[in-house]
Structures are given as C-alpha cells and as structure tokens.
Design an enzyme around this catalytic site. Structure first.
Site, PDB file in Angstrom:
ATOM      1  N   CYS A   1     135.356  52.138 116.138  1.00 53.79           N
ATOM      2  CA  CYS A   1     136.789  51.981 115.898  1.00 53.79           C
ATOM      3  C   CYS A   1     137.082  51.295 114.572  1.00 53.79           C
ATOM      4  O   CYS A   1     138.110  51.542 113.939  1.00 53.79           O
ATOM      5  CB  CYS A   1     137.437  51.203 117.048  1.00 53.79           C
ATOM      6  SG  CYS A   1     136.693  49.582 117.332  1.00 53.79           S
TER       7      CYS A   1
ATOM      8  N   GLU B   1     142.319  47.558 123.098  1.00 52.35           N
ATOM      9  CA  GLU B   1     141.663  47.653 121.794  1.00 52.35           C
ATOM     10  C   GLU B   1     141.464  49.133 121.538  1.00 52.35           C
ATOM     11  O   GLU B   1     140.648  49.786 122.192  1.00 52.35           O
ATOM     12  CB  GLU B   1     140.335  46.892 121.816  1.00 52.35           C
ATOM     13  CG  GLU B   1     139.808  46.593 120.418  1.00 52.35           C
ATOM     14  CD  GLU B   1     138.701  47.536 120.016  1.00 52.35           C
ATOM     15  OE1 GLU B   1     139.010  48.466 119.238  1.00 52.35           O
ATOM     16  OE2 GLU B   1     137.569  47.362 120.459  1.00 52.35           O
TER      17      GLU B   1
END
Length: 490
Positions: free
Chosen positions: A292, A258
């Site tokens: 993110c 990720e």
C-alpha cells in the site's frame, strides 16, 4: 510441540482453542503463486462458524481483560520466543504462500517481531486520569478500558505482519479477537498466527481464526452484533463497504481502516540522483509493488528529469527477477491471476494513452518484469490508479511548486517521499504533502512499531502503532464519585 517440529493442520479453522473443519459447503485450494503447486485444500467457514468464533471471543473477553498486566506481558514474552524459534518456518511459509521474496519475507517477520515487542509495553501504558471538578465533594476520574471483541480483516500482501499488528495490539490491551485472513493467504495471515499464539499459551477463545469466502461471510463478519471495532486493511473500495456496514448497520461500531495509496516519490532539482534512483526502485519494486505504501509514481523536476531517467533505465535493468526463494531476487510473482490480469491491463492502457515504455519485458507465469513509463500524463489512469504491481510512471514537474501540486493531485494520502540535498527544504516540502507519512531521502515504504501509521483522504481512518493504537483499541469511561452529599434546588 517443540519448535523443531513443523506446524500441521494449518488448513483448519481455529475456534475457542479447537482446530476444526469449516462448516461451509465450499472449499478452496491454497496455491503457491510462483509455481502454481497446490499447498492444500481448505474447507471454508460458514456464518455459523463466525457465530461460534465471536461467541468464544465474547465469553473469553472479561476474564482475559481481568488478567494482570504482568500476566499479559509474560505471555507476550513467550510469544516473542516462539516467533524467534519459528522464524525460518514463518519466512518459508511467506515465500510459499504469498509469493514473498526471501528479502521481503525476512523484513516482514522483523516487522511482526517489532510490533510484538512494542505491544509488550502496552499493558503498563493504559493510563487513567484525574480531572479537576468544581463540584464540592466530587472526584472526577477517567478510566481506559478494553473495547471488548475486535474483528480483524487482514490482506494478502503483508499477511503475517498486518494480521499481527492488529491481533497482538488488541490482546495486549485486554481485548479478544476474531481474525479473518485474506483467501489468498489463509495460513500466513491466519492459521499460522493461531498456532503461534496456541504454542505461546494464550487461553482458549482469546484469538479465533475463521477462513471463509468474502461473498459468504464477509458482510456478516462486519455486521455481527459482538465486535466493538472492525480493523480492516485492504483496498479502498472494500474499505468503504466495511465502513458502511460497520457504521450504517444495525449495530454501530468503531472502525480502523488502512486502505489504498498512490504514494509519490518527489525528486527535487538538488537531489542526489543516484540515491533517488535507488530509493525509487526499492520503494516501487519490493514485493512486486504489492504494498500500500509502494512508490506508485515518481515526480521529477524538469531540470534533472533527463539525467534521472537515464540513470533509472540503467539501474532497473539490473534488478533480479524470478524465484522468490533466492535472497537476491527483488521481484517475484504476482499473488494470483486476477491481480496479474489487472497489472497487465494497466500496462496496455498506459501504452494506449500515449506513455512511452522505457523498460519492459515478457510475462512468465505470474512473474511480470519491471515496467517503466516516461512521458506520462499526470491525469492518465497510469498516474492516478494504484497499480499494485511492478509498474512505474515517471512524471515531469515544471518546478518545486508544480511537483507539490502533482503529489497532492490524488484521492489518496497514505505515504510519500521527497529527495533533496537541503534537509530543511525537504521538511518544508513534506509538510505540504497531504498524507499521513512522508520520508525525506528514504523510500515510501516504512512501518515502525512506535510511530503513527495511517493515511488521509481515501487512504483510511485512524492510526496504528505506539500510543495512537492504544487510543484506537480502548475506550474512555468517565466516572464521578460523590464523597459527600450534593445539594440540589429541589
């Protein structure tokens, strides 16, 4: 230890149920990013400590996998109780060590509690399958088994949740874990979890935590013979390195990555502009933009661009900046000097590239106030880089088709959002975005424990949460059983 007593010895390694000092010759200071006060010194782990941790996890794994679903569920239930009892302690650690605002720390604890509750259902959701077969007297079965040992490398921005997301999932499915937290958040991403699992009564060796420098143990942690999967959350640059080591090394292993993002918030010409401004600011400036999924750029239809910019300028000036321990604060400190320098570099580069600074301010310590730029070239570094800071570029789109083109003009594809008063228009637009997640009339930042979390392109591989992570963290084993002798032409 009762929940009324604060945890101690959080600056030590946790290997096979024992708290020990790292055997590296190197030490690090754990520092509060807001006031620069020293929290404690940390004796770091060496590759010998990594060996010990992986060995402990390997030894513990078979007996752990053999525990019944009811036994694992009971332990996870106990873990939930510890998380609830320790909630304020966890929040205070997140504020103190990671520079989280109290708002963000509270959200993060809730997310960790959510994935723990979801993981409690996993032991009863690992289902096999019976396949049809054309072979007489044969049974064809599919079993799902634990992978074995999982190595987890977690980041500093949401350290507690993003460690818990992989750790509790792996354990619920019968795997054991070695966790390597980020050096900036060794407690909230690592040893704090170890204390919580220890208090909940998880067996020795099931979870191990090694805190060490990436330059000393990072590659070795990934290349090691023991782990079957490496779960990495962090930058795309480092994620590529992890992928190369995990797949191209001596021991091929699975990876769950990720990585970074460049999330667009697209404002179409029929959007509620006040709502769009609120969503943009929350999605960009929560946790100083160090997420993110954070709104890295806002793309606004030319028909409403000027009005949107005017509303944005008014609202951004009202955002609370400063002490992260005050509940009303939205923007707190950048995590460290290196990250701060990079954000300041991005700001200066944006000015040099001709973008107009609409709102700015002076840096105080590690606090960078919100910076908003207009007249931004979509091909500039400001629009294309992940800033990971409180910097917002506003980009003008000619129309809806151009807005979609701009949204997809990036190497990343993690999260995204679109604002429109026409819900089906929003859905159609969302389906055109090349990303793992799109939110209509909401912020780009969302992580729900039962929904698939992950990205496309350079934002990663695989999906977390729900049944998607069950598939990632288990393996398929095909077994046939010949109940009557089979004839062969020999």
């Amino acid at each position: 230890m009762g929940a009324s007593e604060l945890y101690t010895e959080l600056n030590r390694q946790f290997i096979n149920g024992q708290w020990t000092d790292g055997s590296s010759t190197r030490q690090t200071e754990n520092v509060n990013p807001y006031d620069q006060s020293k929290i404690h010194d940390f004796q770091l782990a060496s590759i010998a400590d990594v060996d010990a941790a992986y060995h402990a996890a390997k030894v513990a794994q078979k007996s752990w996998e053999a525990t019944t679903p009811v036994e694992r569920i009971a332990l996870i239930q106990r873990l939930e109780e510890v998380l609830q009892a320790r909630g304020e302690e966890i929040i205070n650690w997140l504020i103190r060590e990671s520079g989280s605002t109290r708002l963000k720390a509270t959200i993060e604890l809730g997310a960790a509690q959510g994935i723990t509750a979801e993981a409690k259902t996993f032991p009863l959701r690992v289902n096999g399958e019976i396949l049809p077969t054309s072979v007489p007297g044969q049974q064809s079965r599919i079993y799902r088994k634990a992978l074995g040992v999982i190595g987890v490398i977690s980041p500093w921005n949401f350290p507690f949740h993003l460690s818990m997301r992989s750790v509790i999932t792996a354990l619920a499915l019968g795997n054991t874990v070695v966790l390597k937290p980020a050096s900036d958040t060794p407690v909230t991403g690592g040893t704090l979890l170890a204390k919580i699992f220890e208090e909940a009564g998880f067996p020795a060796g099931v979870i191990n935590v090694v805190v060490g420098a990436g330059s000393e143990i990072g590659d070795y942690f990934v290349e090691h013979a023991v782990p079957s999967l490496i779960s990495f959350t962090g930058s795309t640059e480092v994620g590529k390195r992890v992928g190369q080591l995990a797949v191209g090394g001596k021991y091929i292993k699975r990876i769950a990555l990720e990585l970074g993002g460049n999330a667009p918030m697209v404002v179409l010409d029929d959007a509620d502009l006040k709502q769009a401004v609120d969503l943009t600011l929350m999605g960009r400036f929560m946790h100083q933009g160090q997420i993110c999924m954070s709104t890295n750029r806002v793309i606004v239809d030319a028909k409403v661009y000027d009005e949107f910019v005017s509303l944005l300028e008014q609202k951004v000036k009202s955002l609370a900046v400063g002490d992260p321990d005050i509940m009303g604060t939205l923007i707190g400190p950048i995590i460290n000097q290196s990250q701060k320098d990079n954000v300041l570099r991005i700001i200066e580069q944006a000015k040099a590239d001709g973008a107009t600074l609409l709102v700015g301010g002076e840096t105080q310590g590690n606090i960078i106030p919100p910076h908003v730029f207009i007249n931004v070239d979509p091909q500039s570094a400001l629009a294309r880089e992940e800033s990971f800071g409180p910097v917002l570029p506003v980009i003008k789109a000619n129309d809806e088709a151009h807005a979609l083109e701009l949204a997809n003009d990036t190497e990343y594809g993690l999260s995204s959002a679109v604002c429109t008063s026409n819900h089906e228009r929003g859905v159609n637009f969302a389906l055109g975005i090349e990303a793992g997640m799109t939110h209509i009339n909401d912020i780009t930042v969302d992580d729900q424990s039962h929904a698939p979390f992950g990205g496309e392109k350079n934002s990663g591989l695989g999906r977390f949460n729900g049944h998607w992570i069950i598939e990632e963290f288990t393996r398929t084993h095909w077994v046939t059983l010949q109940t009557t002798p089979r004839e062969y032409p020999i």
